[in-house]
Motif scaffolding. Structure first.
Motif, PDB file in Angstrom:
ATOM      1  N   SER A 141       0.846  -1.202   0.000  1.00 58.21           N
ATOM      2  CA  SER A 141       0.000   0.000   0.000  1.00 58.21           C
ATOM      3  C   SER A 141       0.873   1.240   0.000  1.00 58.21           C
ATOM      4  CB  SER A 141      -0.930  -0.007   1.220  1.00 58.21           C
ATOM      5  OG  SER A 141      -0.173  -0.019   2.426  1.00 58.21           O
ATOM      6  N   MET A 142       1.984   1.168  -0.654  1.00 58.48           N
ATOM      7  CA  MET A 142       2.947   2.271  -0.715  1.00 58.48           C
ATOM      8  C   MET A 142       3.459   2.398  -2.140  1.00 58.48           C
ATOM      9  SD  MET A 142       6.202   0.340   1.056  1.00 58.48           S
ATOM     10  CE  MET A 142       5.290  -0.087   2.524  1.00 58.48           C
ATOM     11  N   SER A 143       4.173   3.450  -2.384  1.00 59.95           N
ATOM     12  CA  SER A 143       4.791   3.653  -3.691  1.00 59.95           C
ATOM     13  C   SER A 143       6.169   3.010  -3.677  1.00 59.95           C
ATOM     14  CB  SER A 143       4.903   5.153  -3.994  1.00 59.95           C
ATOM     15  OG  SER A 143       5.574   5.352  -5.212  1.00 59.95           O
ATOM     16  N   LEU A 144       6.310   1.950  -4.461  1.00 59.66           N
ATOM     17  CA  LEU A 144       7.558   1.177  -4.443  1.00 59.66           C
ATOM     18  C   LEU A 144       8.415   1.487  -5.665  1.00 59.66           C
ATOM     19  CD1 LEU A 144       6.282  -2.342  -3.323  1.00 59.66           C
ATOM     20  CD2 LEU A 144       7.527  -0.673  -1.939  1.00 59.66           C
ATOM     21  N   SER A 145       9.728   1.335  -5.482  1.00 66.55           N
ATOM     22  CA  SER A 145      10.670   1.437  -6.595  1.00 66.55           C
ATOM     23  C   SER A 145      11.816   0.471  -6.331  1.00 66.55           C
ATOM     24  CB  SER A 145      11.196   2.870  -6.722  1.00 66.55           C
ATOM     25  OG  SER A 145      11.976   3.226  -5.599  1.00 66.55           O
ATOM     26  N   THR A 217      16.501   8.358  -2.771  1.00 66.73           N
ATOM     27  CA  THR A 217      16.127   7.075  -3.392  1.00 66.73           C
ATOM     28  C   THR A 217      15.065   6.348  -2.594  1.00 66.73           C
ATOM     29  OG1 THR A 217      17.948   5.992  -2.244  1.00 66.73           O
ATOM     30  CG2 THR A 217      18.362   6.792  -4.497  1.00 66.73           C
ATOM     31  N   GLY A 218      14.546   6.905  -1.538  1.00 65.75           N
ATOM     32  CA  GLY A 218      13.506   6.265  -0.753  1.00 65.75           C
ATOM     33  C   GLY A 218      14.065   5.381   0.342  1.00 65.75           C
ATOM     34  N   LYS A 219      13.179   4.977   1.240  1.00 71.25           N
ATOM     35  CA  LYS A 219      13.571   4.157   2.393  1.00 71.25           C
ATOM     36  C   LYS A 219      13.597   2.680   2.010  1.00 71.25           C
ATOM     37  CE  LYS A 219      10.518   3.384   5.526  1.00 71.25           C
ATOM     38  NZ  LYS A 219       9.554   3.560   6.632  1.00 71.25           N
ATOM     39  N   PRO A 220      14.637   1.950   2.324  1.00 68.37           N
ATOM     40  CA  PRO A 220      14.672   0.507   2.020  1.00 68.37           C
ATOM     41  C   PRO A 220      13.577  -0.236   2.797  1.00 68.37           C
ATOM     42  CG  PRO A 220      16.856   1.320   2.530  1.00 68.37           C
ATOM     43  CD  PRO A 220      15.910   2.410   2.912  1.00 68.37           C
TER      44      PRO A 220
END
Length: 543
Positions: A141-145, A217-220
């Motif tokens: 339910s999050m934006s993943l990359s 780059t976002g949180k792992p």
């Protein structure tokens, strides 16, 4: 008739079992660049249509031009139960109806945070080499990359991915999730307890990234599924030493080449085996065994796999050259393939019925007629004379004639007969040709040697037969099988190898060029004299 009416239209879904509240995708494809649009009016009465996307592709292969147009429709079921996607009209064509099952959500299923993995299997126990289908679902339910989802891994097992995966949305405990679902087929190679490593997802969460942090780059993030354990049963004792085929379905089909069948000429038999639940490397080769009066030369089998989210399907086809060695009716026996039905737990047989082929003699073949032994009960000449006397029904009387005129006439005609015989013998002597000059041989052994040096089986076959028919007009042949009966054993073995190369695609066959040259340049093509049979049905010598 429009171009669309000739096009092929298909409809498929990414899943046939859906939990209420989940979305699924319907794909409609047509193999033409049509301007028509699919009619979704009936579909909207059964499902919620959430969105539609359209794409097209063009392929040019070996000068052949093809266009494919696709519509992907996102749907959500409105009710629990078996729902039918109705036929959808596209131009003048209709798709087939598709049935999907909509089930209630599992009350024990929980929303385990923003990211979690669920793994399902169609069975927890299986035989060695039996297919086990594993379904992996990644909920987020999050934006993943930069996401990476591992595959099932196990020792002493083969794992095959069945699809590229599908993405849909669902709701858990009032929370919306996007789901990535993939399917795998697992085949255990050893009995006992089989443990599958946990499925792991690694990626980055971009949901909390601030707008000014353009280089962030976002949180792992990471999710790990529970490990899987299976109990693998050994192959049944009754199947040891045989081809073990645990499957859901097995079917056999065959085709025969058309035309008149002749001795020494190949007949092509094409056998196709369809197996549902095994991969192409697990389906055994077709083994016909020996067939009386027939030489068998199988080609390398061709295989094709078809993968669906539910199973793997394999088609294996082999072409077999059958060369009859005798004329008449040749019976091809029934072919049976034993397999184990994993759904019923019973052994079954896929079968090809027996076939009788009518084979004609070759163009120069001669069939020996059935001759009764007329001398079976030999009788002495005296006995034969006695029988002749016993069966005589006409009495011949010799009347003496002393008339001198009759004697003169008889002497005159006798003299005339002697003169006629002398004249005929003199005429025959004058007409007799001095000597028939033999035409030069058109094909020499050098041409045979040339074909050997080039390792050209087809050319070698042609020049061998042509040369033989030039040299031995009394024993002409139309194929290698007939020629083989006239040569020595070494040459017979070389002809067998040549036939194997002609009627199979196997590249591993040995071509003994040195032995070929030795036989051709030596006495290999010298016609051998067949020994007379001592069968009691043969006519005895008269002198």
């Amino acid at each position: 008739m429009t171009f669309v009416s000739q096009a092929k239209v298909t409809a498929t879904v990414d899943r046939t079992k859906i939990i209420i509240g989940e979305t699924f995708n319907l794909t409609i494809s047509v193999d033409s660049n049509t301007n028509e649009q699919p009619d979704l009016s009936e579909l909207q009465e059964v499902f919620q249509v959430l969105g539609t996307s359209q794409s097209s592709s063009t392929q040019i292969i070996n000068g052949s031009y093809s266009v494919n147009k696709t519509w992907q429709i996102s749907l959500m079921p409105s009710a629990v139960g078996k729902n039918t996607i109705p036929p959808i009209k596209l131009g003048n064509e209709m798709t087939r109806a598709i049935q999907v099952e909509v089930v209630k959500s599992d009350p024990n299923a929980k929303a385990n945070g923003d990211l979690f993995i669920e793994v399902e299997t169609d069975k927890t126990s299986a035989f060695v080499k039996e297919q086990i289908v594993i379904t992996v679902k990644l909920f987020y339910s999050m934006s993943l990359s930069e996401g990476s989802l591992s595959e099932p891994i196990a020792s002493n097992a083969i794992v095959t991915q069945l699809d590229k995966g599908t993405t849909y949305s669902t709701n858990r405990n009032g929370r919306n999730y996007t789901v990535l679902e993939r399917h795998y087929a697992l085949f255990a190679e050893k009995s006992g307890t089989l443990e599958v490593n946990p499925i792991i997802f690694s990626g980055r969460d971009n949901s909390s990234r601030r707008s000014f942090s353009m280089f962030s780059t976002g949180k792992p993030v990471r999710a790990v599924a529970k490990p899987l354990t299976f109990e693998i049963k050994p192959i049944p004792q009754s199947a040891i030493g045989k081809d073990w085929i645990p499957a859901q379905n097995v079917q056999l089909s065959q085709q025969w080449s058309e035309g008149e069948y002749k001795v020494g000429e190949p007949i092509t038999r094409t056998i196709t085996v369809y197996v549902e639940g095994l991969g192409e490397t697990q389906v055994p080769d077709i083994k016909l065994g020996d067939i009386p009066d027939v030489r068998i030369y199988p080609e390398q089998p061709q295989t094709q796999e078809e993968k669906t989210p539910q199973t793997i399907k394999t088609y294996k086809q082999v072409k077999i050259a059958l060369i009859p060695t005798h004329a008449g009716a040749i019976r091809i026996p029934e072919y049976k393939l034993e397999w184990f039905n994993t759904q019923t737990g019973k052994t079954q047989y896929a079968k090809l019925p027996p076939v009788t082929l009518q084979v004609a003699a070759g163009d120069y073949a001669m069939e020996k007629p059935a001759i009764q032994n007329i001398f079976k009960n030999k009788e002495k000449p005296s006995q034969l004379s006695a029988k002749a006397e016993d069966t005589a029904t006409t009495e011949v009387k010799i009347v003496k004639q002393e008339d001198s005129l009759w004697k003169i006439a008889t002497a005159f005609f006798a003299l005339l007969w002697v003169l006629t015989v002398l004249y005929w013998m003199n005429t025959k002597k004058q007409k007799m040709p001095s000597k028939v000059t033999q035409k030069p041989v058109k094909i020499s052994k050098n041409q045979i040697v040339y074909a050997i040096e080039n390792r050209n089986p087809k050319e070698l076959q042609t020049v061998l037969i042509d040369w033989w028919n030039q040299q031995y007009k009394e024993a002409k042949v139309t194929n290698l099988a007939q020629l083989k009966s006239h040569v020595n054993p070494t040459m017979q073995k070389l002809i067998d190898d040549l036939q194997s190369q002609l009627y199979t695609n196997t590249k591993d066959l040995i071509f003994d060029k040195a032995l070929w040259n030795k036989q051709v340049k030596g006495s290999g093509l010298k016609k051998i004299t067949q020994k007379q049979s001592s069968d009691s049905n043969e006519l005895p010598t008269l002198y």
